[in-house]
Every structure is written in structure tokens, then in C-alpha cells.
Design an enzyme around this catalytic site. Sequence first.
Site, short mmCIF file in Angstrom:
data_model
loop_
_atom_site.label_atom_id
_atom_site.label_comp_id
_atom_site.label_asym_id
_atom_site.label_seq_id
_atom_site.Cartn_x
_atom_site.Cartn_y
_atom_site.Cartn_z
N GLN A 170 -51.19 18.09 -11.15
CA GLN A 170 -50.98 18.23 -12.61
C GLN A 170 -52.26 18.15 -13.47
OE1 GLN A 170 -49.92 18.86 -15.68
NE2 GLN A 170 -47.75 19.78 -15.15
N TYR A 188 -37.88 22.96 -14.00
CA TYR A 188 -37.07 23.72 -14.66
C TYR A 188 -35.61 23.81 -14.23
CZ TYR A 188 -35.23 27.13 -18.08
OH TYR A 188 -34.50 27.90 -19.03
N CYS A 240 -57.34 8.49 -29.48
CA CYS A 240 -57.65 8.82 -30.95
C CYS A 240 -58.54 10.13 -30.75
CB CYS A 240 -58.56 7.78 -31.62
SG CYS A 240 -58.63 7.77 -33.40
P1 NAD Z 1 -41.96 16.53 -16.84
O1 NAD Z 1 -41.66 17.17 -15.68
O2 NAD Z 1 -42.12 15.09 -17.15
O3 NAD Z 1 -40.73 16.68 -17.93
C1 NAD Z 1 -39.75 17.99 -17.99
C2 NAD Z 1 -38.68 17.75 -18.77
O4 NAD Z 1 -37.80 18.93 -18.82
C3 NAD Z 1 -37.62 16.89 -17.76
O5 NAD Z 1 -37.23 15.91 -18.42
C4 NAD Z 1 -36.55 17.89 -17.36
O6 NAD Z 1 -35.30 17.06 -17.34
C5 NAD Z 1 -36.44 18.80 -18.69
N1 NAD Z 1 -35.79 20.02 -18.57
C6 NAD Z 1 -36.04 20.88 -17.35
N2 NAD Z 1 -35.27 22.19 -17.63
C7 NAD Z 1 -34.79 21.87 -18.73
C8 NAD Z 1 -33.87 22.76 -19.48
N3 NAD Z 1 -33.60 23.83 -19.15
N4 NAD Z 1 -33.39 22.33 -20.62
C9 NAD Z 1 -33.70 20.88 -21.16
N5 NAD Z 1 -34.43 20.21 -20.60
C10 NAD Z 1 -34.70 20.68 -19.37
O7 NAD Z 1 -42.91 17.12 -17.67
P2 NAD Z 1 -43.82 16.86 -18.87
O8 NAD Z 1 -44.93 16.20 -18.33
O9 NAD Z 1 -42.75 16.62 -19.91
O10 NAD Z 1 -44.48 18.11 -19.28
C11 NAD Z 1 -43.44 19.36 -19.72
C12 NAD Z 1 -44.49 20.50 -19.64
O11 NAD Z 1 -45.45 20.71 -20.60
C13 NAD Z 1 -44.89 20.91 -18.33
O12 NAD Z 1 -44.66 22.46 -17.80
C14 NAD Z 1 -46.46 20.52 -18.34
O13 NAD Z 1 -47.27 21.33 -17.58
C15 NAD Z 1 -46.88 20.92 -19.89
N6 NAD Z 1 -47.79 20.21 -20.30
C16 NAD Z 1 -48.04 20.47 -21.83
C17 NAD Z 1 -48.98 19.62 -22.48
C18 NAD Z 1 -49.22 19.71 -23.93
O14 NAD Z 1 -50.05 19.12 -24.35
N7 NAD Z 1 -48.67 20.64 -24.53
C19 NAD Z 1 -49.94 18.66 -21.85
C20 NAD Z 1 -49.37 18.35 -20.35
C21 NAD Z 1 -48.56 19.18 -19.74
#
Ligand code: NAD
Length: 521
Positions: free
Chosen positions: A101, A244, A381
Amino acid sequence: MRLLLNSLDPEVAECPEELIVYGGTGKAARDRESAEGIRKELTQLKDDETLLIQSGKPVAVFPSHPFAPRVIMAGSLLVPSYSDYDTFSRLERRGLTAFGQTTASCWAYIGSQGVMEGTANTYGEVARRHFGGTLRGRWVLTAGLGGMGSAQPLGVEYNDGVVLAVEVDESKVDRRVRNSLCQMKAADLDEALFLVREAVGRKEARSVALVGNAAQVFRDLLKRGVTPDVVTDQTAAHDLLNGYVPAGISLPEAVKLRADAPEKYLDLSRRGIVEHVKAMMEFMHRGAVVFDYGNNIRHQAVAAGLPEAFEIPGFVSAYLRDYFCVGRGPFRWIALSGQPEDIYALDEFILAEFKDDEEITHWIHFAQERIPFQGLPARTCWLNLDQRLRLVQVITDLLRQGKLAAPLALTRDHMGSVASPWRETEKMPDGSDSIADWPVLGGLLNAISGASLVSIQQGGGVGVGYSLHTGMTVIVDASEISAKKAQQVTVSDVGLGIIRHADAGYTSAQRMSRQYGFHVD
Ligand code: NAD
């Protein structure tokens, strides 16, 4: 070692028994044996040695020198034309690599508190650009309450809005409510809508979680003719197998099917993601503000047969780029003492020193009141280069005066040391979105500038093949050499972000670059 152990602390990691920290399968070490090996080597490591870690496995200790990093890592990397999910998964199953990650493999992860201000700022920009500066009386529909996604409820509340977060795993919902990251859990969609409408009507901030599948709930809302003000998603859609859950199957069924018939699972996920993104687009057509929140869901939908998915904007290019151009971004410091007082002492300094910067002071007050520490006490921050340098100086001073109990770790999320064409580097003005030289330069620069840990990785946020990025951490203690390292790394790391944006053509970044003297004449 404190950071490695912290990222695997049950309070911090999503699934510590499998070494999974967050973001689908982002791991802190390749396997148990590697984790133990790293721990052993770190215990013995001398001040003039450097430990090499290859995708979560310790492979060598080389003689180096005190100014060199103590740990260098390369993670999840594959030769570019082999860099796809299937090849990676095959090699991962053979124990040859691991998914790191963004901040999992480099031990910079501190739970949802690490991304909280980034989330608050994203929703803040949504508010500024679409709703006159506030989300008061507005509501956000989102999904995913995992490691990063669980920052969303407080991120929306920070902007006085209401959020409905759909999460398929009830244990995650319960964990977030228990840890005060989300106010309440609704029994069903009717109750969720009642709670949302009540808070919107009263113009109160409120966060509501609903156990359910996002694709299904989004479609149900469309059928009922309900249009939220804002729609996004933070399921771990970058990994269609492990991150997912497709609509139509329960979570236990999903866990079984993943193991028994991964191809069938992937097929269901692909079809599910198309419906999921179609629903997001329909909300957009009905007037909602819709954006991709960094999980590559648009690309997954395109690959599965929905070519128009990229009509949805990405969150960095739409909302955060201006911050990055001027070097203001997510900076975090972690108290290795484990004592909250170390963080509060620095809060006090920040509140006094930056009292005229309302964004900073408001944030620190909010963080103190609402954001629980997870594992080692830490603060994130968004600071610019001058502010970071001031803070680094103060940390050194306080350590020398004995006013902090132990050294601190400084680290950050990504700003310049990243190439991610559908996230951080989407829609660069010169079209350089996929140029991946910058993170490599960032890693090299941080290594020669005195970082304690440097890590070059791929796949963070958006999945294998779609990003290259560099992690860095510097440990600050009271010594002269440590102060020099921390100052130099801060300049290099923020400076690289500024010149990356200046080179792409942003005038605000070009001004900054000239101001600091980074540019080449
Ligand atoms: P995670 O694996 O900890 O959590 C993902 C969650 O999604 C899980 O709790 C899972 O149960 C839920 N989920 C999966 N399919 C689902 C569905 N169809 N309906 C409802 N819930 C569902 O991941 P995370 O650390 O929370 O990261 C989430 C995503 O965001 C990843 O793809 C990650 O790479 C990305 N991400 C975003 C940021 C940002 O700042 N925007 C930062 C880091 C990572």
C-alpha cells in the site's frame, strides 16, 4: 522498530494477525518470519549500518555511515510491462513479494488519524467550490469504513455536514462507532435516511453508518428518487479480489468464494463495480457533486466495460492540487515515547506560533477534541515548508531541554514523491501524469539528505501497476546530526513536491520554487 510494531498494533492495523495494516492487503512485512527477522535486525543495527528490505523481507545489512538511512526498502516493484495484478498476485502467492500500500510497508501508518485532515480538507474544498464554504445543511453519501475510509465521517463533520457511510462489514461499523470515529449506526436504510434528513433539516453535523453493500444501497437510493449533495466511495476497489465485495453476496460468502473460486469472484466484482459506478454517475447526472476518492474505482469500471467512468473527476486534481503546488500537505509527527503529553506540548507551540493561521489553529483544536489517538500518540497537520522547519526546530529544542520524553518520528503522506496518473498526478497541465521519475528522484534525494528510512514502492492507493511512490521517515532526537538530517530532509521532501508541480507548469509552484532557490537557471 516502534513504528513497525505500532503499525501492527491491533488498535491501528485492520488485520494484524495477517500482518495487514490497511488498504486491502497492505502489509507491514512479508510474513511472520520476515517480521521477526526485521525486528531482530533492528535490535542489533548499529549507527553506521543500513538494513535492506525487499518487499517486506529483510535481505541484508550493509556497512554505511551515520548520515545514511538506517533502513532502505523497495516494495511491490515489478518490471513495468509485467506490472499487472495477475502477475503480482502469482508472485505474491509464491511468497516472492508483498503489497505495501502507501504507508503500510514503510511503517508510517498511524490509523485513520493520519488521513483525517486530508479528508477534512477534501470535503472543505468541496464545500468551498460548490456550497459557499460549508457543508451545513448538506449531506454526503459514501462507502467504506476501513483504515482510510473511516476518516470520512469526521472529515464531513469537520465541515458541519451530514454523512451516510455504507460499509459491508458490520464489525468495522461497530469499531468506528466504538472509537468515536462515527456517531451512530442505523438499523436499516429507512432509519439511515430519517437520521440524515433530521440532521440536514436542523443543519447539524452528523455521521451515520449503515451496514450494507454500497452498490446495492446506491441503487436503492436512486430507485427511491433520493439525491445526496455529494457522492463518493472509499471501498478498497483498487483490489477487486481482496478489497471489494460485490453486491448480491454476503460477507461470509465473499470470504469463502475468494478462496474457493477467485476467478468467479473477480467476475462478480467486475460486474458489480460497473453497476456501482453507473449509480455514482446517475447521481452526478441528477445534480450531485461526485468524485473518485483515490481507490481507482473509475479505472476498474472502465476496464470492466464502462468507458465513460472517467467523467467523474478525481479528488486530487479537483480539490487538493493547489495545496500541493505551494508545498502545503500532510505532515505528521509520532511520539515514540507513547506519551500523549509530547503531542500536547507541540500542539501548544503550534497554537501559539501559528495563531494567525486559522486553518491550523481550528484543526489542532478539533484534533484535540475529536480525534482519538490510535496506537502511538501522533498528530497530522497540513503545514508548508517554513512551518515544518519551525516545528522541526522546536522539536529539537524541546528534546534538548528535556521537555519531550523521547525522540519523535516525522513522516508524511504523498505530495510530490508520487506518480499516480489517476490520483495525485491526474491532469497535470503538461500531460506528465504518468512520468515516474519524480518519486525515484524523491527517494534518492531523501536518502542523501539524511532520512532514517526511505522506501520506493508501487501500487499504493490505486493498485498494482498504477502508481510509483516514495515513503520517508526521519527520527528526531536531541543530537546535532539528527537536527541537521531533519532540517535537510524537510527541505528536500517538500522541495521535490514544489519542483514537480513547477515543472508541470503551475505558476504558484514556480513562484515557490524561485522563492526557495530550488529551480535550475
Ligand atoms: P480497507 O481495506 O481498510 O477498507 C475498505 C473497506 O471497504 C472495508 O471495510 C470493506 O469491508 C469495505 N467494502 C468493500 N466492498 C464494499 C462494498 N461493496 N460496499 C461497502 N463496503 C465495502 O481500505 P482503506 O484503507 O479504507 O482504503 C480504501 C480505499 O481508498 C483503498 O482503495 C485505498 O487504496 C484508497 N486510499 C485512499 C486514500 C485517500 O486519501 N483518499 C488514501 C489511502 C488509500
